[in-house]
Scaffold this motif. Structure first.
Motif, PDB file in Angstrom:
ATOM      1  N   SER A  75      50.064  22.198  83.185  1.00  0.00           N
ATOM      2  CA  SER A  75      48.914  21.807  82.356  1.00  0.00           C
ATOM      3  C   SER A  75      48.320  23.000  81.623  1.00  0.00           C
ATOM      4  N   GLY A  76      49.139  23.983  81.321  1.00  0.00           N
ATOM      5  CA  GLY A  76      48.651  25.139  80.581  1.00  0.00           C
ATOM      6  C   GLY A  76      47.989  26.167  81.473  1.00  0.00           C
ATOM      7  N   LEU A  77      47.029  26.894  80.901  1.00  0.00           N
ATOM      8  CA  LEU A  77      46.378  28.004  81.598  1.00  0.00           C
ATOM      9  C   LEU A  77      44.887  27.743  81.801  1.00  0.00           C
ATOM     10  N   GLY A  78      44.528  26.489  82.049  1.00  0.00           N
ATOM     11  CA  GLY A  78      43.127  26.127  82.205  1.00  0.00           C
ATOM     12  C   GLY A  78      42.451  26.726  83.421  1.00  0.00           C
ATOM     13  N   GLN A  79      43.232  27.176  84.423  1.00  0.00           N
ATOM     14  CA  GLN A  79      42.643  27.755  85.629  1.00  0.00           C
ATOM     15  C   GLN A  79      42.541  29.284  85.560  1.00  0.00           C
ATOM     16  N   TRP A  80      42.773  29.838  84.377  1.00  0.00           N
ATOM     17  CA  TRP A  80      42.792  31.288  84.236  1.00  0.00           C
ATOM     18  C   TRP A  80      41.719  31.719  83.246  1.00  0.00           C
ATOM     19  N   ALA A  81      40.873  32.660  83.688  1.00  0.00           N
ATOM     20  CA  ALA A  81      39.734  33.088  82.878  1.00  0.00           C
ATOM     21  C   ALA A  81      40.141  34.102  81.817  1.00  0.00           C
ATOM     22  N   THR A  82      41.061  34.997  82.161  1.00  0.00           N
ATOM     23  CA  THR A  82      41.553  36.006  81.229  1.00  0.00           C
ATOM     24  C   THR A  82      43.051  35.806  81.072  1.00  0.00           C
ATOM     25  N   ILE A  83      43.509  35.648  79.842  1.00  0.00           N
ATOM     26  CA  ILE A  83      44.903  35.291  79.605  1.00  0.00           C
ATOM     27  C   ILE A  83      45.777  36.514  79.362  1.00  0.00           C
ATOM     28  N   GLY A  84      45.315  37.474  78.573  1.00  0.00           N
ATOM     29  CA  GLY A  84      46.127  38.644  78.279  1.00  0.00           C
ATOM     30  C   GLY A  84      47.432  38.260  77.601  1.00  0.00           C
ATOM     31  N   TYR A  85      48.546  38.778  78.132  1.00  0.00           N
ATOM     32  CA  TYR A  85      49.863  38.499  77.563  1.00  0.00           C
ATOM     33  C   TYR A  85      50.577  37.336  78.263  1.00  0.00           C
ATOM     34  N   GLY A  86      49.888  36.647  79.154  1.00  0.00           N
ATOM     35  CA  GLY A  86      50.506  35.540  79.869  1.00  0.00           C
ATOM     36  C   GLY A  86      50.673  34.312  78.986  1.00  0.00           C
ATOM     37  N   VAL A  87      51.842  33.680  79.064  1.00  0.00           N
ATOM     38  CA  VAL A  87      52.117  32.456  78.309  1.00  0.00           C
ATOM     39  C   VAL A  87      52.879  31.487  79.210  1.00  0.00           C
ATOM     40  N   VAL A  88      52.667  30.197  78.975  1.00  0.00           N
ATOM     41  CA  VAL A  88      53.425  29.164  79.674  1.00  0.00           C
ATOM     42  C   VAL A  88      54.651  28.831  78.843  1.00  0.00           C
ATOM     43  N   VAL A  89      55.820  28.894  79.477  1.00  0.00           N
ATOM     44  CA  VAL A  89      57.084  28.665  78.779  1.00  0.00           C
ATOM     45  C   VAL A  89      57.938  27.703  79.595  1.00  0.00           C
ATOM     46  N   THR A  90      59.026  27.267  78.997  1.00  0.00           N
ATOM     47  CA  THR A  90      59.992  26.443  79.720  1.00  0.00           C
ATOM     48  C   THR A  90      60.741  27.306  80.728  1.00  0.00           C
TER      49      THR A  90
ATOM     50  N   GLU B 156      50.733  40.491  86.460  1.00  0.00           N
ATOM     51  CA  GLU B 156      51.156  41.277  85.309  1.00  0.00           C
ATOM     52  C   GLU B 156      52.660  41.498  85.338  1.00  0.00           C
ATOM     53  N   ASP B 157      53.192  41.903  84.185  1.00  0.00           N
ATOM     54  CA  ASP B 157      54.549  42.431  84.058  1.00  0.00           C
ATOM     55  C   ASP B 157      54.363  43.935  83.865  1.00  0.00           C
ATOM     56  N   PHE B 158      54.587  44.704  84.930  1.00  0.00           N
ATOM     57  CA  PHE B 158      54.166  46.102  85.022  1.00  0.00           C
ATOM     58  C   PHE B 158      54.944  47.003  84.062  1.00  0.00           C
ATOM     59  N   SER B 159      54.193  47.823  83.324  1.00  0.00           N
ATOM     60  CA  SER B 159      54.805  48.707  82.331  1.00  0.00           C
ATOM     61  C   SER B 159      55.578  49.861  82.960  1.00  0.00           C
TER      62      SER B 159
ATOM     63  N   PRO C  78      59.425  43.093  78.554  1.00  0.00           N
ATOM     64  CA  PRO C  78      58.592  41.894  78.422  1.00  0.00           C
ATOM     65  C   PRO C  78      59.400  40.616  78.622  1.00  0.00           C
ATOM     66  N   GLY C  79      58.810  39.684  79.369  1.00  0.00           N
ATOM     67  CA  GLY C  79      59.410  38.363  79.484  1.00  0.00           C
ATOM     68  C   GLY C  79      60.474  38.197  80.538  1.00  0.00           C
ATOM     69  N   ASP C  80      60.668  39.184  81.420  1.00  0.00           N
ATOM     70  CA  ASP C  80      61.711  39.032  82.435  1.00  0.00           C
ATOM     71  C   ASP C  80      61.152  38.797  83.839  1.00  0.00           C
TER      72      ASP C  80
ATOM     73  N   LEU D 258      55.096  30.634  84.205  1.00  0.00           N
ATOM     74  CA  LEU D 258      54.347  31.694  83.528  1.00  0.00           C
ATOM     75  C   LEU D 258      55.231  32.911  83.327  1.00  0.00           C
ATOM     76  N   LYS D 259      55.188  33.487  82.123  1.00  0.00           N
ATOM     77  CA  LYS D 259      55.809  34.787  81.887  1.00  0.00           C
ATOM     78  C   LYS D 259      54.888  35.592  80.975  1.00  0.00           C
ATOM     79  N   PHE D 260      55.305  36.797  80.598  1.00  0.00           N
ATOM     80  CA  PHE D 260      54.457  37.704  79.831  1.00  0.00           C
ATOM     81  C   PHE D 260      55.188  38.165  78.572  1.00  0.00           C
ATOM     82  N   THR D 261      54.448  38.226  77.464  1.00  0.00           N
ATOM     83  CA  THR D 261      55.049  38.634  76.195  1.00  0.00           C
ATOM     84  C   THR D 261      55.016  40.143  75.994  1.00  0.00           C
ATOM     85  N   ALA D 262      54.358  40.870  76.904  1.00  0.00           N
ATOM     86  CA  ALA D 262      54.311  42.333  76.817  1.00  0.00           C
ATOM     87  C   ALA D 262      54.121  42.893  78.213  1.00  0.00           C
TER      88      ALA D 262
END
Length: 210
Positions: A39-54, A151-154, A160-162, A63-67
């Motif tokens: 149902s998306g990211l409605g339970q998350w207050a801060t989104i950052g680089y997080g995205v819902v994907v297939t 997070e996806d740690f730098s 990104p995205g793995d 959930l994965k991260f674009t950066a």
């Protein structure tokens, strides 16, 4: 027709009794937070680089991260628990080839990291990067109000995205569980369930003997 109905009812009694009797104790724990990202990211207050994907393996959502980043990227809405004792269970998928994709999970306040994909002074290596979904369970104590951070740690060997997260479940480790009988003696409730099960089994047997 009545005999058939009676047989079905007896079978249902047996099934119900056995189901209740053998329920895992986790069913009785108090659920504090759950998100399968359907149902998306409605339970998350801060989104950052997080995205819902297939989900790349199962076709639902995750959930994965674009950066890649550090210091926390996506932060959940606050979760309250009077006992401060938690059990965290989630699914993790690392798709990089380095064995250190960078998925990290922890909580605020205090910038506490419960686990990641590499050993650091502030976080143990608990998230396996195998290319398959892995279930991770972490028991911990903390403040009575927390927010998850992921997070996806730098500083990892991935990009990104793995690193993917899914089915994040937080329960109260001190929540209600079925009482355990002392010295192996069955409790009255357990005996009642066994009695119901045996009665149901007897009803089913009588049905097939007629």
């Amino acid at each position: 027709m009545k005999k058939k109905t009676a047989g079905i009812n007896s079978g249902m009694v047996l099934l119900l009794a056995l189901t209740i009797l053998f329920l895992p104790t986790s069913v009785f724990s108090a659920t504090l937070f759950f998100d399968d990202f359907e149902s998306g990211l409605g339970q998350w207050a801060t989104i950052g680089y997080g995205v819902v994907v297939t989900d790349p393996l199962q076709g639902d959502h995750a959930l994965k991260f674009t950066a890649i980043t550090s210091g926390g990227d996506i932060l959940s809405n606050p979760v309250s628990n009077a006992t401060g004792s938690y059990i965290l269970t989630f699914d993790y998928l690392g798709t990089c080839t380095s064995g250190n994709c960078g998925g990290f999970i922890g909580y605020e306040p205090g910038d506490v990291w419960l686990g990641g994909t590499v050993v650091l002074p502030y976080a143990p290596d608990l998230l396996p990067d195998t290319g398959s979904w892995e279930k991770v369970t972490i028991a911990f104590t903390g403040p009575t109000a927390i927010s998850f951070q992921l997070e996806d740690f730098s500083g990892s060997g991935g990009g990104p995205g793995d690193a993917y997260f899914d089915n994040i479940l937080l329960t109260d480790a001190d929540g209600p569980t079925p009482p355990q009988p002392p010295n192996g003696v069955a409790e009255p409730a357990t005996m009642l369930l066994l009695g119901l099960g045996l009665a149901g089994l007897a009803g089913v047997r009588r049905k097939f003997q007629k």
